[in-house]
Structure formats: structure tokens, C-alpha cells
Design a protein around this motif. Structure first.
Motif, PDB file in Angstrom:
ATOM      1  N   GLY A 112      27.575  56.509  45.298  1.00  0.00           N
ATOM      2  CA  GLY A 112      26.215  56.981  45.070  1.00  0.00           C
ATOM      3  C   GLY A 112      25.358  56.800  46.309  1.00  0.00           C
ATOM      4  N   LYS A 113      24.301  57.579  46.393  1.00  0.00           N
ATOM      5  CA  LYS A 113      23.429  57.521  47.568  1.00  0.00           C
ATOM      6  C   LYS A 113      22.859  56.129  47.784  1.00  0.00           C
ATOM      7  N   GLU A 114      22.542  55.428  46.690  1.00  0.00           N
ATOM      8  CA  GLU A 114      21.993  54.075  46.797  1.00  0.00           C
ATOM      9  C   GLU A 114      23.084  53.004  46.827  1.00  0.00           C
ATOM     10  N   GLY A 115      24.317  53.378  46.537  1.00  0.00           N
ATOM     11  CA  GLY A 115      25.399  52.400  46.492  1.00  0.00           C
ATOM     12  C   GLY A 115      25.346  51.501  45.272  1.00  0.00           C
ATOM     13  N   ASN A 116      24.735  51.965  44.194  1.00  0.00           N
ATOM     14  CA  ASN A 116      24.551  51.146  42.986  1.00  0.00           C
ATOM     15  C   ASN A 116      25.591  51.406  41.910  1.00  0.00           C
ATOM     16  N   VAL A 117      26.546  52.299  42.190  1.00  0.00           N
ATOM     17  CA  VAL A 117      27.533  52.661  41.172  1.00  0.00           C
ATOM     18  C   VAL A 117      28.886  52.053  41.539  1.00  0.00           C
ATOM     19  N   LEU A 118      29.398  51.204  40.667  1.00  0.00           N
ATOM     20  CA  LEU A 118      30.709  50.610  40.881  1.00  0.00           C
ATOM     21  C   LEU A 118      31.756  51.720  40.811  1.00  0.00           C
ATOM     22  N   LYS A 119      32.577  51.822  41.850  1.00  0.00           N
ATOM     23  CA  LYS A 119      33.557  52.908  41.969  1.00  0.00           C
ATOM     24  C   LYS A 119      34.932  52.371  41.597  1.00  0.00           C
ATOM     25  N   ILE A 120      35.409  52.742  40.417  1.00  0.00           N
ATOM     26  CA  ILE A 120      36.653  52.218  39.856  1.00  0.00           C
ATOM     27  C   ILE A 120      37.683  53.343  39.869  1.00  0.00           C
ATOM     28  N   ARG A 121      38.723  53.193  40.678  1.00  0.00           N
ATOM     29  CA  ARG A 121      39.630  54.313  40.946  1.00  0.00           C
ATOM     30  C   ARG A 121      41.003  53.771  41.350  1.00  0.00           C
ATOM     31  N   PRO A 122      41.714  53.122  40.434  1.00  0.00           N
ATOM     32  CA  PRO A 122      42.990  52.491  40.794  1.00  0.00           C
ATOM     33  C   PRO A 122      44.125  53.511  40.921  1.00  0.00           C
ATOM     34  N   PRO A 123      45.256  53.097  41.492  1.00  0.00           N
ATOM     35  CA  PRO A 123      46.441  53.971  41.475  1.00  0.00           C
ATOM     36  C   PRO A 123      46.796  54.341  40.033  1.00  0.00           C
ATOM     37  N   LEU A 124      47.418  55.492  39.862  1.00  0.00           N
ATOM     38  CA  LEU A 124      47.666  56.040  38.518  1.00  0.00           C
ATOM     39  C   LEU A 124      48.592  55.188  37.638  1.00  0.00           C
ATOM     40  N   PRO A 125      49.508  54.369  38.164  1.00  0.00           N
ATOM     41  CA  PRO A 125      50.326  53.539  37.282  1.00  0.00           C
ATOM     42  C   PRO A 125      49.595  52.324  36.717  1.00  0.00           C
ATOM     43  N   PHE A 126      48.321  52.163  36.983  1.00  0.00           N
ATOM     44  CA  PHE A 126      47.520  51.050  36.470  1.00  0.00           C
ATOM     45  C   PHE A 126      47.746  50.946  34.964  1.00  0.00           C
ATOM     46  N   SER A 127      48.167  49.767  34.508  1.00  0.00           N
ATOM     47  CA  SER A 127      48.593  49.608  33.110  1.00  0.00           C
ATOM     48  C   SER A 127      47.491  49.020  32.236  1.00  0.00           C
ATOM     49  N   LEU A 128      47.754  48.988  30.939  1.00  0.00           N
ATOM     50  CA  LEU A 128      46.806  48.352  30.016  1.00  0.00           C
ATOM     51  C   LEU A 128      46.678  46.863  30.323  1.00  0.00           C
ATOM     52  N   ALA A 129      47.776  46.228  30.748  1.00  0.00           N
ATOM     53  CA  ALA A 129      47.707  44.814  31.124  1.00  0.00           C
ATOM     54  C   ALA A 129      46.868  44.628  32.385  1.00  0.00           C
ATOM     55  N   ASP A 130      47.047  45.534  33.361  1.00  0.00           N
ATOM     56  CA  ASP A 130      46.208  45.485  34.562  1.00  0.00           C
ATOM     57  C   ASP A 130      44.743  45.658  34.181  1.00  0.00           C
ATOM     58  N   ASN A 131      44.502  46.569  33.259  1.00  0.00           N
ATOM     59  CA  ASN A 131      43.140  46.828  32.823  1.00  0.00           C
ATOM     60  C   ASN A 131      42.523  45.607  32.142  1.00  0.00           C
ATOM     61  N   ASP A 132      43.306  44.924  31.311  1.00  0.00           N
ATOM     62  CA  ASP A 132      42.807  43.708  30.650  1.00  0.00           C
ATOM     63  C   ASP A 132      42.420  42.652  31.691  1.00  0.00           C
ATOM     64  N   ARG A 133      43.257  42.505  32.703  1.00  0.00           N
ATOM     65  CA  ARG A 133      42.951  41.536  33.764  1.00  0.00           C
ATOM     66  C   ARG A 133      41.663  41.917  34.487  1.00  0.00           C
ATOM     67  N   PHE A 134      41.539  43.196  34.816  1.00  0.00           N
ATOM     68  CA  PHE A 134      40.341  43.661  35.507  1.00  0.00           C
ATOM     69  C   PHE A 134      39.092  43.457  34.656  1.00  0.00           C
ATOM     70  N   LEU A 135      39.149  43.862  33.385  1.00  0.00           N
ATOM     71  CA  LEU A 135      37.981  43.728  32.513  1.00  0.00           C
ATOM     72  C   LEU A 135      37.563  42.268  32.361  1.00  0.00           C
ATOM     73  N   GLY A 136      38.541  41.376  32.268  1.00  0.00           N
ATOM     74  CA  GLY A 136      38.226  39.963  32.156  1.00  0.00           C
ATOM     75  C   GLY A 136      37.491  39.438  33.391  1.00  0.00           C
ATOM     76  N   LEU A 137      37.964  39.832  34.559  1.00  0.00           N
ATOM     77  CA  LEU A 137      37.323  39.380  35.801  1.00  0.00           C
ATOM     78  C   LEU A 137      35.974  40.035  36.015  1.00  0.00           C
ATOM     79  N   LEU A 138      35.833  41.288  35.589  1.00  0.00           N
ATOM     80  CA  LEU A 138      34.544  41.954  35.691  1.00  0.00           C
ATOM     81  C   LEU A 138      33.525  41.282  34.769  1.00  0.00           C
ATOM     82  N   ALA A 139      33.935  40.968  33.522  1.00  0.00           N
ATOM     83  CA  ALA A 139      33.037  40.274  32.594  1.00  0.00           C
ATOM     84  C   ALA A 139      32.627  38.916  33.144  1.00  0.00           C
TER      85      ALA A 139
END
Length: 436
Positions: free
Chosen positions: A402-429
Motif C-alpha cells: 500500500g502507498k502508506e505501507g499499512n497493509v500486511l502483505k501475506i503471500r507465502p509459497p503455494l505449498p503452505f499447509s494448514l499446519a503452517d497456517n496455524d503456526r503463522f496465525l498463532g505468532l501473528l496473534a
């Protein structure tokens, strides 16, 4: 540049990284930028993970170039095998470029029947603009407010995100980004009206309209995927005024959105030209322009185009392996399923954190829009940067948009799994709680 390392902070780094930063400055000059308050030194990667010089593992939630995963064994094997057999230009006959082109074009609308190869997405955008000028006789292009389409002279003049020190071309017109979160009324109608006004402004200044270029997910504008279909009225306006519609699929393409192979397909649009780049070869330099055949008839007869490495057997081997892996490992379906889980998870976090104004995405491309106040929707760039760097401390690679740089850009490689996602969501929270 959003999320850029400040060289003034080099003194705080450990000896090894400080030395590398200083050597980069001495050898490469100031044009090369690094990410994060503390740059990372990586030595290897595999799948959705990278490893630093100390052997620590990082979760990659940012890099779309290794689209089927870092160092995918099928890509590595295909490139290595072909490099040991033949690697030359496209002025000799070779089967692989024909086989790949048939399969690539089969993923696109039937109206698009030719493909020309380049080394990069920037070259693809440049070639698409050349074709558009030749076909229409016009020179005027319309782009969005923080678009990025490449860094050649011609394309940088149509890439506002390059910054104020890279001037836009006098034949470039900029329209506001199609931000559904901050736009009143029907987004498609509003956006089409803005494009039509820009065409009128070109005409008023004696400039013939040539084309409209859009990243189908508006990645640099802050990740603006929807609502699906809002680009259809824009395409109609572009054609009505004799222009060509160029779909920049460097970031949205190759199964990224989960809904379709190509980002423009979510909008019911059939472009005149489609540009491709980085994810096409999983890091091996290959890009391309796919086109309606009638657009290339006169261009191909009368305009010389040649690219020494674009479409070489080694690059095609990489691209073929990527296409095979997307199909065989069902990565489009994975993008849809995991992307939906990611979107749902972050939307649930938004209920607890007023700083999250909007969560939006398509497949494995999600944006989290941080605001200072939900009522005013004023962007909070400082918080976005703090989240990016705190996640880096937790060994999660991410960036902002974004122009202001306020948007978190989440764009992992396509094999990103549900387990990877759980790990990411936990660390983001965890990060959001710490920074609340």
C-alpha cells in the motif's frame, strides 16, 4: 521502499552482518535495498522454510517467486538435467518450448492464442506496452495510484510505486486504487468512471489512449481483490475507447488466488494481453506475454523482437516443472483451502483488535489493513512496520504493501499447509497482543 533497512542502523548488528552490509554498500552501491530493521542472512531454503547462517528456521509467508516452494526437487532436477544437455536461444527448433506453450495457453481463455517469452516481468510489461502502442497507435496508459509493473525506463514511467524521484511519463495517467474498504457506492462503476475520466484527460491533452494496465489483485496498492467482478466495467470502458486491457499476472497468476489459475478470471474479464514473470519459473528467470493472435499479426511482421534467454530450454524446463507441480500437487486447491482458513483466522483476530480495519484476500494472498481509527479508516503505517519487524524477530518472513505501507502483505509459497497456517496465525496473534 516499504520495510527497508536503514543503513544507519548497521552499527547495532553483529560483526558478521555488519561486515556484509558494509561490503554490499562498497561493492553494490546504494541502489540495493535490504528488508527489516535487522537484515537476515540466509544460507539455504526448502519448501516454505529458509535457514539463516546459525541454522535457525524461518517460516516464509512472503515469497511468491518460489511459487511451488523453495528448491522444489522437480524444478531442481528439470533445470539440472536440461543444463547438462542443451541451453540456447529460440532461433533454433526445440520441442520443449512448443510443448510448454501448448499447455500454458490451454490454461488461458481461448481468445488468447500466442505467447512470447522474456526473462523478467519488467521485460514482459515493456513488451506488452510496445505491442499496445503498435496496435492502437496511441501512447497514453492508465495505471493505479501505487502500481508497480517493472523497472525498465518505459515501465517505470507507469509505476507510481517507484516513488517521486522516478517521474511518471507525460503520457501516463493515474487513477485511485480500487479500495472497496474506503470507496462509497458500487466499486466497479466508480472505478470505471475514474478510468473514463483519465481517458478524457489524455484526449484533452492531445494524447491518444493506448491501454489500461492492472495487476489483477492490485498487490502494490494494498492487496485489493474484490469484490470479484468489479473489473468487468473497466474492461468495457477501455475497449469502448479503442484501448487494450493488459492484465499484469506476475503476482496474481499461476494458481495464487485459489479461485482460478489467473487473477483476471475472478472478474469475468478476457484481457487483450497477459503478462507473467517471477513465479513462472520458481526463481529461474522467465516471463512472458500471452496475446490475442490478431494483435501480433502486424507487430510480428514489422517489429523486430528477440530475447536471447527468454524461452531458452533451461528456463522452459523450470517453467514446465512449475506447471506440472501446480497440477500434480493440486496447489490451486491448496491455495483456496489454506487461504480461506487464513482469512477466517485473521478476521477472527480483527474482532479483538480495533487496529485491524479490514482483512481481505484471494487464496494465498491476504492483506491486513491497519488503521489508527476504524471510524476514519486512517492508515496506520507505523503499526504495520512494527508488526512486520516483530514477526521477523519470531522468525516469520512477511512485509507490507500500500502507498502508506499499512497493509500486511501475506503471500507465502503455494505449498503452505494448514499446519503452517496455524503456526503463522498463532505468532501473528501473539504479536498483535504484544503490540496492542
Amino acid at each position: 521502499m516499504v520495510n527497508a533497512f536503514d543503513p544507519a542502523g548497521a552499527a547495532a548488528l553483529d560483526d558478521s552482518r555488519r561486515d556484509m552490509v558494509e561490503r554490499r554498500a562498497r561493492l553494490l552501491g546504494p541502489g540495493y535495498k535490504l528488508f527489516y530493521d535487522e537484515p537476515v542472512h540466509f544460507v539455504r531454503a526448502q519448501g516454505v522454510h529458509l535457514y539463516d547462517a546459525d541454522g535457525k528456521e524461518y517460516l516464509d509467508v512472503y515469497n511468491n517467486v518460489p511459487s511451488v516452494g523453495h528448491c522444489h526437487p522437480r524444478v531442481v532436477e528439470a533445470v539440472s538435467r536440461q543444463l547438462g544437455v542443451l541451453n540456447t536461444h529460440t532461433r533454433y527448433l526445440h520441442d520443449s518450448i512448443l510443448q510448454y506453450s501448448e499447455q500454458l495457453l490451454a490454461t488461458l481463455p481461448a481468445e488468447i492464442g500466442h505467447v512470447m517469452y522474456t526473462c523478467t516481468g519488467s521485460e514482459a510489461s515493456d513488451l506488452a506496452m510496445r505491442i499496445t502502442r503498435h496496435v492502437t497507435g496511441g501512447t497514453g496508459f492508465i495505471v493505479t495510484a501505487n502500481a508497480y509493473h517493472g523497472h525498465t525506463i518505459a515501465v517505470s514511467q507507469a509505476s507510481p510505486s517507484m516513488g517521486e524521484h522516478v517521474p511518471l511519463g507525460v503520457h501516463t495517467r493515474v487513477v485511485p486504487a480500487p479500495d472497496a474498504y474506503r470507496t462509497e457506492g458500487d466499486l466497479g462503476a466508480v472505478f470505471a468512471g475514474q478510468v473514463e475520466a483519465a481517458i478524457a484527460d489524455l484526449r484533452r491533452h492531445g494524447i491518444r489512449f493506448a491501454g489500461f494496465i492492472a495487476d489483477s489483485l492490485f498487490s502494490s496498492d494494498g492487496i485489493l481483490p474484490g469484490p470479484a467482478g468489479f473489473l468487468k466495467p473497466v474492461a468495457e470502458v477501455v475497449r469502448k475507447h479503442g484501448g487494450l486491457y493488459i492484465a499484469d499476472e506476475v503476482q496474481p497468476g499461476f494458481a495464487r488466488t485459489g479461485d482460478a489459475m489467473w487473477g483476471f478470471q475472478r472478474h469475468g474479464v478476457t484481457p487483450d494481453l497477459v503478462t507473467m514473470g517471477k513465479p513462472m519459473g520458481n526463481g529461474i528467470p522467465i516471463g512472458g506475454v500471452a496475446a490475442r493472435p490478431e494483435l501480433l499479426e502486424d507487430f510480428g511482421r514489422n517489429t523486430r523482437y528477440f530475447n536471447t534467454f527468454g524461452g531458452s530450454p533451461v528456463c522452459i524446463a523450470a517453467a514446465q516443472a512449475v506447471l506440472d507441480v501446480i497440477r500434480d500437487e493440486k496447489l490451486q486447491e491448496n491455495s483456496r483451502i489454506v487461504g480461506r482458513a487464513m482469512l477466517d483466522g485473521i478476521q477472527a483476530m480483527a474482532e479483538k483488535h480495533a487496529a485491524i480495519g479490514d482483512v481481505r484476500g484471494a487464496g494465498l494472498f491476504v492483506g491486513v489493513d491497519f488503521v489508527k481509527d476504524r471510524a476514519t479508516r486512517e492508515p496506520d503505517a507505523a503499526l504495520g512496520l512494527r508488526v512486520v519487524n516483530r514477526l521477523r524477530e519470531k522468525r516469520v518472513l512477511i512485509s507490507a504493501s500500500g502507498k502508506e505501507g499499512n497493509v500486511l502483505k501475506i503471500r507465502p509459497p503455494l505449498p503452505f499447509s494448514l499446519a503452517d497456517n496455524d503456526r503463522f496465525l498463532g505468532l501473528l496473534a501473539e504479536t498483535l497482543a504484544e503490540l496492542a
